[in-house]
Design a protein around this motif. Structure first.
Motif, short mmCIF file in Angstrom:
data_model
loop_
_atom_site.label_atom_id
_atom_site.label_comp_id
_atom_site.label_asym_id
_atom_site.label_seq_id
_atom_site.Cartn_x
_atom_site.Cartn_y
_atom_site.Cartn_z
N ARG A 36 1.63 -4.72 -5.51
CA ARG A 36 1.22 -5.47 -4.32
C ARG A 36 1.08 -4.55 -3.10
O ARG A 36 0.18 -4.74 -2.27
N THR A 37 1.96 -3.58 -2.98
CA THR A 37 1.88 -2.68 -1.80
C THR A 37 0.61 -1.84 -1.81
O THR A 37 -0.15 -1.86 -0.81
N PRO A 38 0.30 -1.11 -2.93
CA PRO A 38 -0.98 -0.39 -2.90
C PRO A 38 -2.18 -1.32 -2.85
O PRO A 38 -3.22 -0.97 -2.26
N LEU A 39 -2.03 -2.53 -3.46
CA LEU A 39 -3.16 -3.46 -3.41
C LEU A 39 -3.42 -3.89 -1.98
O LEU A 39 -4.57 -4.04 -1.55
N THR A 40 -2.35 -4.10 -1.21
CA THR A 40 -2.52 -4.47 0.20
C THR A 40 -3.27 -3.39 0.97
O THR A 40 -4.18 -3.67 1.77
N THR A 41 -2.89 -2.13 0.69
CA THR A 41 -3.58 -1.01 1.37
C THR A 41 -5.04 -0.94 0.97
O THR A 41 -5.94 -0.81 1.81
N VAL A 42 -5.29 -1.06 -0.35
CA VAL A 42 -6.67 -1.02 -0.83
C VAL A 42 -7.45 -2.20 -0.30
O VAL A 42 -8.64 -2.09 0.06
N ARG A 43 -6.78 -3.37 -0.22
CA ARG A 43 -7.45 -4.57 0.32
C ARG A 43 -7.87 -4.33 1.77
O ARG A 43 -8.98 -4.72 2.16
N MET A 44 -6.99 -3.74 2.56
CA MET A 44 -7.35 -3.47 3.97
C MET A 44 -8.54 -2.53 4.06
O MET A 44 -9.48 -2.77 4.83
N ALA A 45 -8.51 -1.47 3.22
CA ALA A 45 -9.64 -0.53 3.25
C ALA A 45 -10.90 -1.21 2.74
O ALA A 45 -12.00 -1.00 3.29
N GLY A 46 -10.77 -2.02 1.72
CA GLY A 46 -11.93 -2.73 1.19
C GLY A 46 -12.51 -3.69 2.18
O GLY A 46 -13.75 -3.85 2.28
N ASP A 47 -11.63 -4.39 2.93
CA ASP A 47 -12.13 -5.31 3.95
C ASP A 47 -12.92 -4.58 5.02
O ASP A 47 -13.97 -5.06 5.50
N VAL A 48 -12.42 -3.39 5.41
CA VAL A 48 -13.14 -2.61 6.43
C VAL A 48 -14.51 -2.20 5.91
O VAL A 48 -15.53 -2.32 6.61
N LEU A 49 -14.54 -1.72 4.64
CA LEU A 49 -15.82 -1.31 4.07
C LEU A 49 -16.76 -2.51 3.92
O LEU A 49 -17.96 -2.41 4.18
N HIS A 50 -16.19 -3.66 3.48
CA HIS A 50 -17.03 -4.84 3.28
C HIS A 50 -17.59 -5.34 4.60
O HIS A 50 -18.76 -5.78 4.69
N ASP A 51 -16.76 -5.30 5.67
CA ASP A 51 -17.25 -5.76 6.98
C ASP A 51 -18.31 -4.81 7.55
O ASP A 51 -19.16 -5.23 8.35
N SER A 52 -18.24 -3.54 7.17
CA SER A 52 -19.18 -2.55 7.71
C SER A 52 -20.34 -2.26 6.76
O SER A 52 -21.08 -1.29 6.96
#
Length: 546
Positions: A298-314
């Motif tokens: 869950r911890t690395p997934l949260t980090t990857v999720r945050m990075a993925g959200d940034v990439l998806h929004d951009s």
């Protein structure tokens, strides 16, 4: 009374089916009874035949002797010493007196037809004082009159005061010298002694047969008990082991075959216990591993999720290839997150840590919320979802878990509603409830007209990660654990989740829950197999249009 007899017969049949000892004992006793009966019948026939034959031989010989003696005396007396009446009285008296000593009765008839009629003695029948002339059968009289030789037959002796019994009658003819008349002489021999002997023999054989059967039954019971008792003990120990008592073992006595069987059984139980403990430990380690991995991811997934959200929004600032990669990354992150959630839920079920938060839930409201939530997906797939309920469908349940079950069923129905050639655009959801709120049940049925299920797949759809067609894409992004979790949720409520399907005729899933948690489910208010399933044909585009 018939009900009591039926119950008695039922209990007897149950004992016969379940008890080896009863079957062996009854079979041995019945076979022994047949053998004893046949042997006793043969012996009785031989003994009774020997007694009767011996009695007939003795009676015929004695009658021949007595009639010969009487005839010799009459010839020696001549024809002039006495008149015919005196000679006849002398003949009868002599035979009667000898009969009292020798044990027979006398019947004299004559003179018979064709013998010097009208000379003194007269026509008539003379008998001993305690026997009736009717004791001599008519057919024997006829035989003696037609054949001067000795003849005999069996009869029933008749006496003036009643009584009598079986007997043998021996007849012959005597010539009276004084008038030349021929007289039929019948000697009646009683067979009461032989009858008493046969009665005693019957009683003795019957007593011996009963005692022999009791002895055989007792010996058989002892022998079978020695064999069956260890088997019963093994069954009881096996039942206790299967119920969780892995420490139970059979008692071993002696060194015979049964003792070695008990030793082998205990060794097998030790091996099974060892294997079960190994499997339990392995299962515990696996559950712990899944739980730990799920939590740790869950911890690395949260980090990857945050990075993925940034990439998806951009993604609008990226070139097309990079933007598409960002979209795929976001979709797979969603699926990965759902998979972790499902793995955690499965690990709770495996560990026995799942618990219910009970409340009175109207399943109609739950189904409407799920249909509303899945409406965009149904619209994208051009699938119409209809809900049919006769009224409120209230049950004591965990609303979160029930909603998860219904959401899985509806999502799967939408995902499988389309075949390769025809789009079957209907999904029917029906709800029903028994009127009794304590012992009744509530049910939800989800029916689609899509690809359906092959024979034997209805029991496989609830297996973890099982797919009917591995090449088929998951439109809803499922993890392969949805139906497995749904069935565990149903079992946690004490309910059932069942499936039915036919190739190209669609599938139906039915959730049945007790209206009161803990109450047994005896019947469902909704059928699992649709009423028209046996006669329905694959739906076509024209059918949907109509």
């Amino acid at each position: 009374m018939p009900r009591a007899e039926g119950s008695l017969v039922g209990r007897a049949l149950t004992v016969w089916r379940r008890s080896v000892q009863a079957r062996v004992l009854l079979s041995v006793v019945l076979l022994s009874a047949v053998v004893v009966g046949v042997v006793g019948y043969v012996l009785l026939r031989q003994i009774s035949g020997g007694l009767v034959d011996n009695r007939v031989r003795v009676s015929v010989a004695e009658a021949d002797s007595e009639i010969s003696i009487a005839s010799n005396r009459l010839r020696q007396a001549g024809s002039g010493d006495l008149d015919a009446g005196a000679q006849l009285r002398q003949l009868v008296g002599t035979l009667v007196e000898r009969g009292k000593v020798r044990g027979f009765d006398v019947v004299v008839v004559g003179p018979v037809a064709g013998s010097a009629p009208g000379q003194g003695a007269g026509v008539g029948t003379r008998t001993s004082s305690d026997v009736r002339a009717a004791s001599v059968p008519t057919r024997l009289r006829t035989e003696v009159e037609s054949d001067p030789g000795t003849a005999w037959t069996f009869t029933r002796i008749q006496r003036p005061g009643g009584g009598g019994g079986p007997g043998v009658v021996v007849g012959s003819q005597v010539l009276l010298p004084s008038d030349g008349g021929t007289y039929d002489v019948f000697l009646v021999f009683s067979m009461n002694e032989e009858q008493d002997t046969l009665g005693l023999l019957n009683r003795s054989l019957l007593t011996a047969a009963v005692l022999l059967l009791l002895l055989v039954g007792g010996l058989c019971w002892l022998v079978v008990r020695q064999v069956v008792s260890p088997i019963r003990q093994a069954r009881q120990v096996a039942e206790r082991i299967s119920a969780g008592g892995l420490e139970d073992r059979m008692r071993v006595h002696g060194q015979d075959d049964l003792a070695r069987l008990a030793t082998s059984f205990n060794q097998m139980a030790d091996a099974v216990q060892h294997q079960i403990r190994q499997l339990e430990e392995l299962s515990r380690v696996q559950r712990q591993f899944v739980s730990d991995v799920s939590h740790e991811l869950r911890t690395p997934l949260t980090t990857v999720r945050m990075a993925g959200d940034v990439l998806h929004d951009s993604r609008g600032d990226f070139d097309p290839v990079t933007a598409r990669a960002a979209e795929l990354l976001q979709a797979e992150l969603d699926r990965f997150e759902n998979l972790l959630t499902d793995l955690l839920e499965i690990s709770r079920f495996d560990a026995g840590a799942a618990a219910l938060e009970l409340d009175d839930v109207d399943l109609v409201d739950v189904v409407n919320r799920v249909v509303e939530a899945t409406a965009p997906l149904a619209a994208a797939r051009e699938v119409r979802v209809s809900v049919t309920a006769d009224g409120p469908c209230v049950a004591e349940a965990d609303v979160r878990r029930v909603e998860r079950i219904v959401r899985n069923l509806v999502s799967n129905a939408i995902d499988h509603a389309v075949r390769d050639d025809v789009r079957a655009a209907d999904i029917e959801i029906r709800l029903g409830a028994d009127p009794d709120p304590v012992t009744g049940a509530a049910a939800v049925s989800v029916r689609d007209y899509g690809v359906g299920l092959e024979p034997g797949q209805a029991s496989l759809v609830f297996n973890r990660f099982w797919r009917a067609d591995p090449a088929r894409a998951r439109t809803t992004g499922g993890t392969g654990l949805g139906l497995a979790i749904a069935r565990e949720d149903a079992r946690l409520h004490g309910g059932r989740l069942e499936a039915w399907g036919r190739p190209h005729r669609g599938a139906a899933f039915r959730l049945v829950l007790p209206r009161h948690v803990g109450a047994p489910i005896t019947a469902s208010p909704l059928p699992l197999v649709p009423a028209a399933a046996a006669t329905s044909r694959p739906r076509t585009r024209e059918d949907v249009a109509r």
